[in-house]
Design an enzyme around this catalytic site. Structure first.
Site, PDB file in Angstrom:
ATOM      1  CG  ASP C  16      -2.102  -0.958   1.064  1.00  0.00           C
ATOM      2  OD1 ASP C  16      -2.032  -1.831   0.175  1.00  0.00           O
ATOM      3  OD2 ASP C  16      -3.059  -0.850   1.847  1.00  0.00           O
ATOM      4  NE  ARG C  96      -1.254   4.837  14.007  1.00  0.00           N
ATOM      5  CZ  ARG C  96      -0.749   3.883  13.257  1.00  0.00           C
ATOM      6  NH1 ARG C  96       0.562   3.818  13.019  1.00  0.00           N
ATOM      7  NH2 ARG C  96      -1.539   2.957  12.733  1.00  0.00           N
ATOM      8  CG  ASP C 125      -4.274   4.987  13.039  1.00  0.00           C
ATOM      9  OD1 ASP C 125      -4.205   5.292  14.233  1.00  0.00           O
ATOM     10  OD2 ASP C 125      -4.315   3.817  12.637  1.00  0.00           O
ATOM     11  CB  SER C 180      -7.576  -3.703   8.620  1.00  0.00           C
ATOM     12  OG  SER C 180      -6.802  -2.572   8.833  1.00  0.00           O
TER      13      SER C 180
END
Lengths: 406, 406, 406, 406
Positions: C16, C96, C125, C180
């Site tokens: 990705d 993050r 996110d 995911s």
């Protein structure tokens, strides 16, 4: 765009929303329904009818919502002693959910699939209108012209009027205030102009609803408010409706220079802005409500309310009146108000609101216990020793083990 | 009882604490150390020396604690915009931890094993003194005569004086105020007398530190306060010490009728009491501090402070200054104040304090973004749509599934 | 679009983000800088170098951030006993801000004017990355391809790869998990697939980091954690670095079936989503930290922390690690941890973490006072009467005046 | 002392409260009314009748309060997901207000002027009993023998029995547990003995209500709970009363080793104490209630509940169930529960409770929006950009003006 059929517009009858009405017709090719409400802004609403008709509007709603506004929005809010950021009485914020609700209801009645309003993309009001509308009618479309069009200056607006035959009252435009204003029965607000410099003092000529403290009468005015379950039901012994209560307090407050405020506030959209407000009646209501609560509320209930209040104020300011979390807080606030009954006597004098007395059949003030004189055994002073000793125990243990608080 | 050897007494030099000194000597057969502090109560402290000596006291502490009081207690408290129950500026509460700390320190210096004070068993002050003392010196003994003896009327006190040759200034006793009063640099308080009826208005003659709004000058006074990391460091451009700042503001505030308050409050020991307060300087400080914060604090920091404040105020009111939880909140509050720098211009007029302007090099006010005029792209109004849509999403989903908020 | 020159991409080396790198080059005609970090996700990061080179990337950052991650993000968060919505240990959320910070720092080093990431427009996110980046470098541009492009299906992505000569490991694609996933040293998460039905139980084959409780050993494992100022510094007496602490606990926790979680959570963008998590070490850390605090923290400090925690958790979940309000809370939390020292012995058994013992030189547990046996006067039971009487006073007064609580 | 006429004693039928009954008769010369309640402690209550009669008690109340206990106390508490200090499910605390209420009601029925209980002066229970009694009947007298008498050792108690012909079952005394225990339908607790050393692990033989995880079945048990407005109304499809729900969950939970807890907690009277608890059913209820709420509650309502919960737990732990502040919070909590309907499927296995699935007609989970697959336009990912931009605005402005968050 072409899919929309009918839009309900929050229509003041003024130039800006008239331009919006036409712009909606032109741009979206939709039928426009206008909705004009008297929420105490102090301007006639009936003239909006002719203006709307002139633009070919067929469905025109003109309503007097003053009682509903005060009864179902202002009063519930004051039960919580609500202040935003320590100063602001939320005069603009609290009117928006009522408008949002009526826009949605009219959309339901008229079969409209969209609503529209004249709030800009920089402010809180767009958020309040739209959050309310989405919460009450999730499939509704919202058209916010100020976020879409390019008529972002007075000149361009005027050009648009000329091109589209929208009549402009040039005399009125010339004497237009340099401030962006909003008014309802709770307050009038001013933004823009020289206020955009926070160091600059507001000029006396700006204020519209109150005399300056300097110009107010040299003798005080006393007013007695009677509370029932947290709301004022009578003034100086005369029972009156919610809207009449607020109108009456606005009048007497404004005449005594009460309720001016000049602040820098934090908008929900992320910027600071400077605003001036006149809230004569609301300023009295806040002071008096605290006074009647001071006599009738249990201490821990009062403290819990104080702890919840900033969150509740934030909800209203940010536009979440129509939300399950606001409802959840409201039931708790309302639960506390059953006992908030009695009279408060306030003194108004050149900008000051002070409490001269409070009394209640539900008073928890116990003169026999509170007295500095002999209390005939109502309170045993020796109880205090154990109270202090056990409250201190955790800290004594800690200090005994070497913890140092200095 | 006989096990105690030496007790440090919070000694005002007045009749009550003189009786206590003698009573301690008689009842407990202990050596008494007197501690008299100038915390700005407005009375000479030096005369206490001769009185103490006359009672045979050998260790006499007389201290000027005004700077320490304002710097380490008043200013930190005002950084939090602290108010108890929406009204009270905690003038009495904030002085107690300083007294408690000095009592303990003097006990350490003199080898005393106990402290004593003249607070009654009905009030908050006993709690504040004793919690502080226990937290700082866990093994300390506390003697609270008002909870122990039976001298619970003026007559019995006078009899005691006669029996024990304690000189009474009868002239002074006759003109004694009918109110129970407490004063320090932050405020003066009144309780008792006719105030025990909450419906009765306080009489003009009671107030001592301020003129009435009616008697204040007919023209406003403007004052500019300069803030550095949350504290005032200069007035009208003149740098001054913390105590001088507060004295100066008391003077100018009092002269303009600023800072009177009349409330019913909830004591920690469980009763409601009615109190009147004059806090001229503090009233200005609160308003001005909010104003400089409004310009310099981040929104969420400001709201977090507002959410924490009631808890912080409760800690101070209830006597938990010397506690780990107060320290924990203080570090958070202080962390927020690094950026609270700049000037606030306030207008004082017949009881009113209003903000005329605020400016700061640390201002977060962004004129380019806030403006109602063309902002040259500083803010993209279209962002508001997504902002609103996602904030509304949870409520739209709920409404779509039939939840009804009406 | 053409105005951008260089963009730093959070690059995993997977398909990705490889597509994104190429898409950025194509669409924006910018130079791409890749940033790949080892934060304990359990995959080699070095292979990302060759892949980046193959796409013509010149500036390639590959870094081991595991120690920084645990020391500066995970540990501070656990000092607050942080849980989101009663269950979630914030494993994704807490990684993050570190990525956001490095993206900004690399942008500063390389002179890049934008950052980019592979998070979708539906999740949290994107918010965490972008709020962090904007807070640290206000002028930065953000490119979020998933919000822009139309490659919103696996097929379209594959077509894009084919057209742009991006090598696809079809073997790997075929065995690709239907979920995911996101992993770092604190946890691994699963979303999507059958989990999109909240009534469906997660299948055993999904879990990767832990054995099932059923498959875990039949005998318990005991582990002793040593705390210093709120952080674990040693396990079973062996001092180790933060990352090693977490790795060690992950291993022993996972082997004992500890740390699986299956929840429905509320995303910041407004929707509910179902997620499964494995947080073996974190689950142990939370339990053990509470245990060492239970012995060493003052009661009111502990309760204040509990009251603040939900807000703190919300800040981290919503992406406000890099905010002044999070910093303000952090200093308060950290202030409380000076005394959080000592040992906790935990028992791990088939999914359970239980506390078997705790001890500390800073313990506030006082056996002499707590004992049910004779305490030799350490505690005066008579104190309790006054304590209760005064705590009851407000309610007794209220009941005496007819208030009814039934 | 002589002024008291009749006292209602919370009477277990055991040795300690039998001694108290006699001691009350002797010391206060009062008539004693005994009140014995079955709240699910697992011991017969009927034998108390004969024992009371033997001591000449004429008014004997023996009642089965199990349904009332669970319906009006346990269930309302679980609606708030209540936990004290992160761990404790308040099993003892929640039973006290019911006892206090019945003591007061029986005092009203029998014309008693006092109540008495067997709780010590060091614990929380005395506070809970007495605060409740004072709040419900402000003029009631309370006799707490453990704070008054000198029978503070087992020996002295035995001597007292001998002197006063109170029959002692010596066989039972010999096998008496070394722990101080308390039990009701929600839990059983253990204190004292070796638990007074917090480093010492509880011995397996102490636990009475659950098998150890090690001894639990090797295969999991699945249970489905059906919720209606926040309370469980059926298990595995079988409707049952509140008490039956809790009994059923205790049985299945205990059989699977669920619900053991070992903590150090902070008592309201100021000390830390170590306690062990078994709460099999309650542990399942907490987990399941969070699960059904995760599907049905609005996010902000859920977060508000989480923010209020620690305060609510503190109220219950400290004994303020019968207080206006608890009622105020309760109405808010209950308001949130109208939509908390549906099924939760939990898996019990060797001490673990995990959620295997949840479903509800009131679910706010929207698969169409949450999906990682194509959502057919249900959610516009582009909205996220504006959402993030405006949420970041205040921080971007601050950073632009030089504020540094690193």
């Amino acid at each position: 765009m072409s899919s929309l059929k009918k839009v309900v517009l929050a229509y003041s009858g003024g130039l800006d929303t008239s331009v919006i009405a036409r712009w909606l017709q032109e741009t979206y090719d939709v039928e426009v329904v206008t909705f004009t409400a008297d929420i105490g802004q102090g301007e006639e609403v009936e003239p909006a009818r002719a203006k709307a008709k002139a633009m070919g509007i067929k469905e025109i709603y003109i309503e007097d919502l003053r009682e509903e506004f005060v009864r179902d929005y202002v009063f519930p809010m004051f039960r919580a002693n609500t202040i935003y950021e320590g100063e602001y009485l939320l005069g603009t914020s609290i009117a928006r959910p009522l408008i949002a609700k009526r826009l949605v209801e009219i959309a339901n009645e008229t079969g409209a699939d969209a609503i529209s309003h004249g709030a800009t993309g920089k402010g809180n009001d767009q958020v309040r209108f739209e959050l309310g509308a989405y919460a009450l009618k999730p499939g509704i479309k919202v058209i916010a012209p100020w976020r879409e069009w390019d008529l972002n200056s007075r000149e361009k607006l005027m050009d648009y009027c000329k091109q589209h035959n929208i009549p402009v009252d040039f005399a009125k435009q010339k004497t237009k205030s340099p401030y962006s204003m909003d008014a309802n029965l709770l307050h009038i607000s001013y933004e823009g102009g020289i206020l955009e410099d926070p160091w600059e003092e507001a000029e006396e000529g700006m204020w519209r609803w109150s005399v300056s403290p300097e110009a107010a009468p040299d003798t005080p005015t006393y007013v007695t408010l009677t509370y029932k379950t947290g709301d004022v039901v009578a003034i100086d012994g005369v029972e009156m409706s919610p809207a009449t209560v607020l109108e009456t307090l606005n009048k007497v407050g404004g005449a005594n220079g009460v309720g001016r405020l000049d602040i820098v506030e934090n908008r929900y959209v992320g910027m600071k802005s400077r605003g001036c407000y006149e809230t004569p009646g609301g300023t009295i209501l806040l002071k008096a409500h605290r006074a009647i609560e001071s006599l009738t509320l249990d201490r821990e209930v009062a403290h819990l309310k104080d702890a919840l209040m900033p969150k509740y104020a934030e909800m209203i300011y940010n536009g979440y009146w129509w939300s399950p979390e606001r409802k959840m807080l409201q039931v708790a606030i309302d639960e506390s108000q059953h006992v908030v009954n009695g009279d408060v006597r306030v003194k108004l004098y050149k900008g000051n609101v002070s409490v001269a007395g409070r009394r209640s059949d539900d008073s928890l003030f116990d003169g026999k216990i509170a007295t500095f004189e002999d209390d005939a055994g109502a309170y045993n002073q020796k109880d205090a020793e154990g109270f202090i000793k056990l409250n201190a125990l955790r800290m004594r243990i800690a200090a005994g083990k070497g913890r140092n608080l200095f």
